[in-house]
Design a protein around this motif. Structure first.
Motif, PDB file in Angstrom:
ATOM      1  N   GLU A  58     -24.463 -64.186  -7.391  1.00 18.78           N
ATOM      2  CA  GLU A  58     -25.305 -64.340  -6.206  1.00 18.78           C
ATOM      3  C   GLU A  58     -26.546 -63.454  -6.271  1.00 18.78           C
ATOM      4  O   GLU A  58     -27.665 -63.904  -5.997  1.00 18.78           O
ATOM      5  CB  GLU A  58     -24.468 -64.003  -4.970  1.00 18.78           C
ATOM      6  CG  GLU A  58     -25.159 -64.278  -3.663  1.00 18.78           C
ATOM      7  CD  GLU A  58     -24.229 -64.033  -2.473  1.00 18.78           C
ATOM      8  OE1 GLU A  58     -23.029 -64.367  -2.580  1.00 18.78           O
ATOM      9  OE2 GLU A  58     -24.707 -63.506  -1.458  1.00 18.78           O
ATOM     10  N   SER A  68     -13.942 -59.904 -16.477  1.00 19.30           N
ATOM     11  CA  SER A  68     -14.628 -58.922 -15.636  1.00 19.30           C
ATOM     12  C   SER A  68     -14.208 -59.024 -14.184  1.00 19.30           C
ATOM     13  O   SER A  68     -14.458 -58.114 -13.406  1.00 19.30           O
ATOM     14  CB  SER A  68     -16.140 -59.097 -15.748  1.00 19.30           C
ATOM     15  OG  SER A  68     -16.558 -58.695 -17.022  1.00 19.30           O
ATOM     16  N   ARG A  91     -24.520 -64.052 -15.067  1.00 23.25           N
ATOM     17  CA  ARG A  91     -23.273 -63.400 -14.691  1.00 23.25           C
ATOM     18  C   ARG A  91     -22.083 -64.332 -14.443  1.00 23.25           C
ATOM     19  O   ARG A  91     -21.170 -63.989 -13.712  1.00 23.25           O
ATOM     20  CB  ARG A  91     -23.496 -62.482 -13.480  1.00 23.25           C
ATOM     21  CG  ARG A  91     -24.625 -61.469 -13.653  1.00 23.25           C
ATOM     22  CD  ARG A  91     -24.249 -60.322 -14.544  1.00 23.25           C
ATOM     23  NE  ARG A  91     -24.182 -60.641 -15.962  1.00 23.25           N
ATOM     24  CZ  ARG A  91     -23.468 -59.960 -16.851  1.00 23.25           C
ATOM     25  NH1 ARG A  91     -22.766 -58.925 -16.466  1.00 23.25           N
ATOM     26  NH2 ARG A  91     -23.449 -60.287 -18.120  1.00 23.25           N
ATOM     27  N   LEU A  92     -22.109 -65.513 -15.101  1.00 23.08           N
ATOM     28  CA  LEU A  92     -20.897 -66.328 -15.073  1.00 23.08           C
ATOM     29  C   LEU A  92     -19.876 -65.767 -16.050  1.00 23.08           C
ATOM     30  O   LEU A  92     -18.676 -65.935 -15.889  1.00 23.08           O
ATOM     31  CB  LEU A  92     -21.229 -67.782 -15.437  1.00 23.08           C
ATOM     32  CG  LEU A  92     -22.088 -68.523 -14.423  1.00 23.08           C
ATOM     33  CD1 LEU A  92     -22.440 -69.919 -14.941  1.00 23.08           C
ATOM     34  CD2 LEU A  92     -21.358 -68.654 -13.091  1.00 23.08           C
ATOM     35  N   THR A  93     -20.380 -65.119 -17.095  1.00 24.35           N
ATOM     36  CA  THR A  93     -19.500 -64.495 -18.075  1.00 24.35           C
ATOM     37  C   THR A  93     -20.120 -63.171 -18.476  1.00 24.35           C
ATOM     38  O   THR A  93     -21.341 -63.025 -18.426  1.00 24.35           O
ATOM     39  CB  THR A  93     -19.304 -65.421 -19.303  1.00 24.35           C
ATOM     40  OG1 THR A  93     -18.396 -64.805 -20.207  1.00 24.35           O
ATOM     41  CG2 THR A  93     -20.626 -65.675 -20.022  1.00 24.35           C
ATOM     42  N   SER A  94     -19.281 -62.232 -18.846  1.00 30.26           N
ATOM     43  CA  SER A  94     -19.807 -60.912 -19.175  1.00 30.26           C
ATOM     44  C   SER A  94     -20.221 -60.799 -20.633  1.00 30.26           C
ATOM     45  O   SER A  94     -20.928 -59.875 -21.004  1.00 30.26           O
ATOM     46  CB  SER A  94     -18.782 -59.832 -18.860  1.00 30.26           C
ATOM     47  OG  SER A  94     -18.634 -59.727 -17.472  1.00 30.26           O
ATOM     48  N   HIS A 125     -20.811 -53.932  -5.617  1.00 30.46           N
ATOM     49  CA  HIS A 125     -20.806 -55.392  -5.479  1.00 30.46           C
ATOM     50  C   HIS A 125     -19.482 -55.900  -4.922  1.00 30.46           C
ATOM     51  O   HIS A 125     -18.687 -56.485  -5.654  1.00 30.46           O
ATOM     52  CB  HIS A 125     -21.063 -56.045  -6.842  1.00 30.46           C
ATOM     53  CG  HIS A 125     -22.294 -55.575  -7.535  1.00 30.46           C
ATOM     54  ND1 HIS A 125     -23.561 -55.780  -7.024  1.00 30.46           N
ATOM     55  CD2 HIS A 125     -22.482 -54.910  -8.706  1.00 30.46           C
ATOM     56  CE1 HIS A 125     -24.461 -55.262  -7.845  1.00 30.46           C
ATOM     57  NE2 HIS A 125     -23.836 -54.720  -8.875  1.00 30.46           N
ATOM     58  N   HIS A 168     -27.992 -56.036 -10.059  1.00 28.73           N
ATOM     59  CA  HIS A 168     -27.779 -57.407  -9.581  1.00 28.73           C
ATOM     60  C   HIS A 168     -26.579 -58.056 -10.270  1.00 28.73           C
ATOM     61  O   HIS A 168     -26.555 -59.258 -10.507  1.00 28.73           O
ATOM     62  CB  HIS A 168     -29.022 -58.265  -9.856  1.00 28.73           C
ATOM     63  CG  HIS A 168     -30.237 -57.870  -9.080  1.00 28.73           C
ATOM     64  ND1 HIS A 168     -30.784 -56.605  -9.136  1.00 28.73           N
ATOM     65  CD2 HIS A 168     -31.014 -58.563  -8.207  1.00 28.73           C
ATOM     66  CE1 HIS A 168     -31.847 -56.549  -8.347  1.00 28.73           C
ATOM     67  NE2 HIS A 168     -32.001 -57.718  -7.778  1.00 28.73           N
ATOM     68  N   ASN A 169     -25.566 -57.256 -10.546  1.00 29.54           N
ATOM     69  CA  ASN A 169     -24.468 -57.712 -11.401  1.00 29.54           C
ATOM     70  C   ASN A 169     -23.438 -58.601 -10.693  1.00 29.54           C
ATOM     71  O   ASN A 169     -22.236 -58.386 -10.783  1.00 29.54           O
ATOM     72  CB  ASN A 169     -23.799 -56.480 -12.034  1.00 29.54           C
ATOM     73  CG  ASN A 169     -22.759 -56.841 -13.065  1.00 29.54           C
ATOM     74  OD1 ASN A 169     -22.644 -57.993 -13.479  1.00 29.54           O
ATOM     75  ND2 ASN A 169     -21.973 -55.862 -13.466  1.00 29.54           N
ATOM     76  N   THR A 170     -23.929 -59.617  -9.973  1.00 25.81           N
ATOM     77  CA  THR A 170     -23.062 -60.715  -9.504  1.00 25.81           C
ATOM     78  C   THR A 170     -23.893 -61.986  -9.600  1.00 25.81           C
ATOM     79  O   THR A 170     -25.127 -61.934  -9.614  1.00 25.81           O
ATOM     80  CB  THR A 170     -22.606 -60.562  -8.036  1.00 25.81           C
ATOM     81  OG1 THR A 170     -23.744 -60.700  -7.190  1.00 25.81           O
ATOM     82  CG2 THR A 170     -21.910 -59.231  -7.777  1.00 25.81           C
ATOM     83  N   LEU A 187     -16.677 -58.202  -3.461  1.00 26.60           N
ATOM     84  CA  LEU A 187     -16.522 -59.634  -3.725  1.00 26.60           C
ATOM     85  C   LEU A 187     -15.028 -59.924  -3.821  1.00 26.60           C
ATOM     86  O   LEU A 187     -14.318 -59.191  -4.511  1.00 26.60           O
ATOM     87  CB  LEU A 187     -17.169 -59.923  -5.082  1.00 26.60           C
ATOM     88  CG  LEU A 187     -17.518 -61.329  -5.482  1.00 26.60           C
ATOM     89  CD1 LEU A 187     -18.695 -61.839  -4.656  1.00 26.60           C
ATOM     90  CD2 LEU A 187     -17.908 -61.343  -6.959  1.00 26.60           C
ATOM     91  N   LEU A 219     -12.508 -64.074 -11.054  1.00 22.27           N
ATOM     92  CA  LEU A 219     -13.287 -65.316 -11.050  1.00 22.27           C
ATOM     93  C   LEU A 219     -13.529 -65.840 -12.455  1.00 22.27           C
ATOM     94  O   LEU A 219     -13.833 -67.012 -12.646  1.00 22.27           O
ATOM     95  CB  LEU A 219     -14.619 -65.078 -10.330  1.00 22.27           C
ATOM     96  CG  LEU A 219     -14.441 -64.655  -8.870  1.00 22.27           C
ATOM     97  CD1 LEU A 219     -15.728 -64.043  -8.337  1.00 22.27           C
ATOM     98  CD2 LEU A 219     -14.033 -65.847  -8.019  1.00 22.27           C
ATOM     99  N   MET A 220     -13.446 -64.972 -13.440  1.00 23.38           N
ATOM    100  CA  MET A 220     -13.663 -65.406 -14.825  1.00 23.38           C
ATOM    101  C   MET A 220     -12.339 -65.642 -15.553  1.00 23.38           C
ATOM    102  O   MET A 220     -12.336 -65.931 -16.737  1.00 23.38           O
ATOM    103  CB  MET A 220     -14.455 -64.339 -15.577  1.00 23.38           C
ATOM    104  CG  MET A 220     -15.860 -64.132 -15.072  1.00 23.38           C
ATOM    105  SD  MET A 220     -16.704 -62.858 -16.058  1.00 23.38           S
ATOM    106  CE  MET A 220     -18.074 -62.478 -14.947  1.00 23.38           C
ATOM    107  N   LEU A 255     -18.671 -69.840 -10.872  1.00 28.25           N
ATOM    108  CA  LEU A 255     -17.351 -69.237 -11.069  1.00 28.25           C
ATOM    109  C   LEU A 255     -16.367 -69.730 -10.025  1.00 28.25           C
ATOM    110  O   LEU A 255     -15.192 -69.372 -10.056  1.00 28.25           O
ATOM    111  CB  LEU A 255     -17.452 -67.710 -10.991  1.00 28.25           C
ATOM    112  CG  LEU A 255     -18.104 -67.027 -12.191  1.00 28.25           C
ATOM    113  CD1 LEU A 255     -18.247 -65.536 -11.933  1.00 28.25           C
ATOM    114  CD2 LEU A 255     -17.287 -67.269 -13.450  1.00 28.25           C
TER     115      LEU A 255
END
Lengths: 533, 533
Positions: free
Chosen positions: B210, A441, B438-441, A68, B206-208, A70, A444-445, B383
C-alpha cells in the motif's frame, strides 16, 4: 444497456460463482460431505465481521514503534497488537485438535524455564569470554548440572574477580549480575535473549534464512544444558503439556532430539540413557492425564507421543546407532514412539538422499524386529528451487513419509501436491516459524493459501514457540485467519480436524479424539455466537 | 549392507529420477518436442557453472553498504553487485524475444528524459510549497509545456524571490538550483528521485504494498507533464525502442494510458488528441525500422504495438467514452491497437467486475463495428487472498483475457492455473516490479517457479523500468536465473519464445519473429560457448 448485455451479465455472474466454487472445491472444509450448521454459518459471519472491522481500526491506528502495522505482519513486531484484538481473544478459546510439529527443546516459555532452573542448586552457568555491556547479545551462557563435589562458591559472572570459564551457581549468577548490566533484571534479559529471537535479529541484523538460522541454532545449543537434566526434563514436559491444554490442544506428537546419548541427573552425572528420557515422558503423560481426570476434564488431553529425531550432520554410518536405538525404544515403549525424523538446518546440513542406505536398512531392520516406525520427515523448509533441501520433498515422499514437516517449497511441485492430496500426506505448516526464519516476510506471502486450495491436508503447528514467542497454537491460527478473506471459521475447523485425522493415532483413538473435538467445536461456536466485547 | 537394501537403493534412485522428470514435465522447455542441441546443453552447463561460482564468490564477499548480499536479493540494493557479474554480462547479450508488459510512461531512463526535456524552452516547472533541504523528497516538481505568451523569466525554484507556484523554465530551474541544495547536481538528483523509487523507500519507509504504491503513483503523476508533450512524446518513444533493441528485445506490446484526452503541443496548447498519439507512435515505429534497415540489421526490430489502457478509477459510465475511443482508434490504426486493459493500483481501485456491463457492452460494440480488440487484463497483482484484486483473476479469465498482467496470486487458484495452461493464457510476470512493489521480498519468495512447473506460459516483463531502474529485460532474466537451480539456459529460451508465441502478432508475424529469434539464439549459444572473462 442492450438486452444481450443484460443476459451476458447474468451469464457471467453465474459462471463466476461456479468457477470460484470449482476453484475452491478441493479445500478440505469444502470437500467434507458434512454441511456446516446454521450456527456455524452465523458464527463465521460474526468472526469475519470482527476481522474486517479490526483491519480497519486497530491495524490502521498509529502504533508507536511499529512502522507498518498490518494483519498478518511480522509476528515479533506485531505481537503486541495481535494481543489487543478480539479475533485473538476468540481464537484463544478455539479447540485446536492436535499439535503435530513441535520440537521438545523449544516448547516452554523461557521465563518458566528460568524460574524452574533457579530452583536447582546443581545448575551452574559460565561464560567463555568476559561479559561486557557490548557483548551481552553474543556472549552466550553455558549451562550445566554439576555433581555436588564440583559446586562452586563463585558469586557472579560479571565481577572483576570472575575467572572466565568457571562455573557459577545459577542463582548466584543472577543475584550477582552487575548493576551496570541491569542487575537481576539484566540477567533475566540476557538469559531470555539467549533463548529467543528478537525482532531486530529477525528483521534487520539476521534478515536472511542463513543468518537467522545461526541465531536459531544457538538458542538450542544454549537451552539444552538446562532441559537435559532429569528433574528439569520432567517439570519442563509437564509445563509443556499443561500450557498446551490451556490453549485448547488435546493431543501432541513431539519431536525429541536424541542426538546426545545421555542426559544429566540431579547428581550432576551425565548418565541417563534414552530409555529413561522416554520413560519419564510417559510418566508425565500419565501424571497430567490423572490431574485432568481429578479436575473432571479427562477429555481435554488424550496424551502425547514421540517422533524420534536425530540430526542431519551425522555420517550415514553414524545414523545406524540411532535407528537401532529407535527400534529398541519402540519395542520397549510401543505406544510412545510413533515416528522417525531427521532434523537440523535443511539448507546447510545433509539431504535425506545422503542417508538413503541407512534409512532403507532401518526399514529392513524394522521388519526383522516386527515393529513399524513411520518416517515423518522434515522436507522443503527452504526458499531454494531445485536445491538439495527442495529435493528432499521427492525423497521424503518416495520413502513413504506419513506427513511432511514444513513442506514450504511443496507448492512448486505440481505432482507432489497431487500425491499429497491423493495419498493423504498432510503438511505440518508452521506459519510463524516460517516467517521468523525468513522464508516469508509476512503471512501474506506464505504459500499456505495455495496448498489449501489444492486440497492438501494441513495441520498448523508452532514448531519452536519458546524461541519465537508463539506459545500454543492460537498465534498461528490467528496469522492464518487474518491474512486471507477466503479463510473462515470452517477453514480453522478443517485445519484442527486434519491435525487429528493425520496424526499417528489408531483409528479408535482418532475417533475418540474427534468425538471430543466436535463437542468442543459446538461449544466454541456457541461462544462466538454469544461473544460480546 | 544387505542385498535387498542395494536393490532398494537402485529402485529409489530410478523412482526419484522418474518423479522429478514427471514433476517438471509440464515446464515449457520440457514440454517442447524439440530436443536441445548438444551446443545448448554445453552452454547451459557453462552458464550454470558460472552462476554457482559467483554465488560462492561475488555474492559471498563483503559489500560495503549491502547488508545481506544474496543472488535474487532486493534489486535496488543488489543492482551494483549484479552489474559486476559475468552472468549479467552474458545475459545482456541474450535475445529476449518480445516485451509484452510495459507502461509507456516508465520506459525511458530518467536521465535521458531530463536531458531531453532540457532541450525544449517551453518546458516549465514549479513547486507548490517552498523547496527546502528537508522536503526535497516529498516536494515534487510539476512540469508543463507553456505557450510562448506565458514563458517566464524566473531564474530559480530555490531563490528567496521565487513566488511559490510560479512556472520556471526548466533550464533556469536547473541552473539556479541553490548551491546549498546541491546546485545543478542537486537539481538532477531531485528530478530523478521524483521519478524513481529508491531503496530506502522500497525497503524501509514504504515497505508495504500500500505505501510503496503511493510513491509509485506519484512518479507517474510527475512524469506525465513531460512525456505528454508532442516532441518529447516522439523522442521518448524512439529512445524506448532503441534502448529495447540494444537489450535484445525484438518486438513490443506497450500499454499506453489514454486517461487524459489530450496532450500538449510544442505550442503549449493541450489539444493533441489520441489519434495523433497513436499516429506519432506508428511513425516512430517506421522511423526506427528504417534506421535499423539502414544499418543492415532490419531483423532486430519487428515493431511495436499498443494495448489501449485506461484507469480503474473511472465510473462504469465513464468507461464508455474510452471503449468507444478505443474502437475508433482500432478502426483508424488496425495494426497498432491490439488490446485493451484497465490499469492502476489493483488493491485500492475498482475491480474488473465493477465494469462488467461496459466491458460486455464494449464486446458487443466491437461486433457491431467489425473489430476485434482482445482484453489483456492486469489481474491478481496482489498479496490478497480472496480480495477483490485476487478475484480479478476469475473475471479476467471469464471475459476471455488473452494474457494476464502480473497474475501474482494466480498460483493460489488450481483451476485457473489449469485453464491458463490448457487455453494458453500466458502470464506477464514482472519479477523486479513485484519485488520493488513489495509483493515479494526477493526473487526467492516469488511464485514464478511454481507457475513454471505447472506449465503456465510466462513472458518475463519489466513493467516500469524507468521507475525501478531495471531498463531492458536483462535484469529480470538475471533475477529469475540466479534464484533457482532448476532454471537453466533452456528455461530462459522458453521464456523468450513464449513472449513471441503469446504476443498478439498474427501467425505469419510470429513465424517471422521466431525464425529471427532461433538464429539469434544459436548465435547466443555460440557466444556462451566461447565466453571468456
Amino acid at each position: 444497456m442492450a438486452l444481450n448485455v443484460s443476459a451476458d451479465v447474468a451469464d457471467h455472474l453465474a459462471g463466476r460463482a461456479a468457477l470460484i466454487a470449482n476453484d475452491r472445491g478441493m479445500r478440505r472444509e469444502n470437500a467434507s460431505a458434512k454441511a456446516r450448521s446454521t450456527k456455524e454459518v452465523e458464527a463465521d459471519r460474526i468472526l469475519r465481521e470482527i476481522r474486517t472491522k479490526e483491519a480497519e481500526t486497530i491495524w490502521r491506528e498509529d502504533h508507536p514503534d511499529i512502522k507498518h502495522p498490518l494483519p498478518g505482519m511480522e509476528f515479533l513486531t506485531g505481537k503486541s497488537i495481535i494481543l489487543k484484538t478480539r479475533v485473538f481473544e476468540i481464537l484463544s478459546k478455539m479447540p485446536k485438535g492436535a499439535l503435530l510439529h513441535a520440537h521438545l527443546d523449544a516448547m516452554v516459555n523461557t521465563r518458566f524455564l528460568l524460574e524452574l532452573s533457579l530452583k536447582y542448586p546443581f545448575i551452574h552457568v559460565r561464560v567463555l569470554e568476559p561479559l561486557t555491556a557490548d557483548n551481552l547479545e553474543t556472549n552466550l551462557p553455558v549451562f550445566r548440572a554439576l555433581p555436588a563435589s564440583e559446586f562452586t562458591e563463585h558469586s557472579s559472572l560479571t565481577d572483576a574477580s570472575y575467572p572466565v570459564g568457571a562455573w557459577v551457581p545459577l542463582a548466584n549468577a543472577r543475584r550477582g549480575f552487575a548493576p551496570e548490566l541491569g542487575g537481576e533484571e539484566g540477567f533475566d534479559k540476557w538469559f531470555i535473549d539467549a533463548l529467543t529471537i528478537n525482532p531486530t535479529q529477525a528483521y534487520d541484523t539476521h534478515n536472511t534464512v542463513e543468518k537467522i538460522w545461526l541465531k536459531f541454532v544457538s538458542t538450542f545449543a544454549t537451552s539444552t544444558g538446562l532441559i537435559r537434566v532429569e528433574p528439569i526434563w520432567r517439570a519442563y514436559i509437564k509445563e509443556f503439556f499443561l500450557s498446551s491444554i490451556a490453549d485448547g490442544i488435546s493431543y501432541i506428537e513431539v519431536r525429541i532430539n536424541f542426538l546426545f546419548k545421555f542426559m544429566f541427573g540431579a547428581d550432576g552425572q551425565e548418565n541417563i540413557p534414552h530409555r529413561d528420557w522416554v520413560r519419564i515422558f510417559g510418566e508425565v503423560v500419565q501424571d497430567v492425564k490423572e490431574e485432568m481426570k481429578k479436575q473432571g476434564r479427562e477429555h481435554v488431553f488424550l496424551g502425547a507421543k514421540i517422533i524420534y529425531s536425530t540430526i542431519k550432520s551425522l555420517t550415514p554410518e553414524g545414523l545406524d546407532w540411532y535407528t537401532e536405538d529407535c527400534i529398541a525404544l519402540k519395542k520397549e515403549f510401543p505406544d510412545l514412539i510413533i515416528g522417525f525424523d531427521l532434523v537440523g538446518p535443511e539448507n546447510t546440513l545433509k539431504p535425506i538422499i545422503y542417508y538413503l542406505e541407512p534409512l532403507l536398512h532401518f526399514r529392513e531392520r524394522q521388519k526383522e524386529e516386527g515393529v513399524d516406525i513411520p518416517f515423518i520427515f522434515h522436507a522443503g523448509e527452504t526458499l531454494g528451487d531445485g536445491t538439495e533441501a527442495d529435493l528432499n520433498l521427492y525423497d521424503a515422499i518416495l520413502l513413504g513419509t506419513k506427513r511432511i514437516g514444513h513442506g514450504y517449497s511443496l507448492i512448486k511441485h505440481p505432482k507432489l501436491v497431487d500425491i499429497c492430496r491423493e495419498r493423504g500426506i498432510a503438511v505440518e505448516v508452521c506459519p510463524i516459524s516460517n516467517e521468523i526464519l525468513r522464508l516469508t516476510s509476512s503471512m501474506l506471502m506464505h504459500p499456505l493459501p495455495a496448498l489449501l486450495n489444492n486440497g492438501v491436508p494441513v495441520a498448523l503447528c508452532s514448531d519452536d514457540p519458546a524461541v519465537f514467542g508463539n506459545m500454543g497454537l492460537t498465534f498461528d491460527f490467528f496469522q492464518v485467519f487474518v491474512a486471507s478473506e477466503v479463510n473462515g471459521l470452517s477453514t480453522l475447523g478443517a485445519l484442527a480436524r486434519d491435525s487429528i485425522e493425520f496424526s499417528m493415532l489408531s483409528p479408535e483413538e482418532k475417533n475418540k479424539l474427534l468425538t471430543v473435538f466436535e463437542k468442543q467445536w459446538e461449544e466454541f461456536v456457541d461462544y462466538v455466537l454469544t461473544y460480546t466485547e
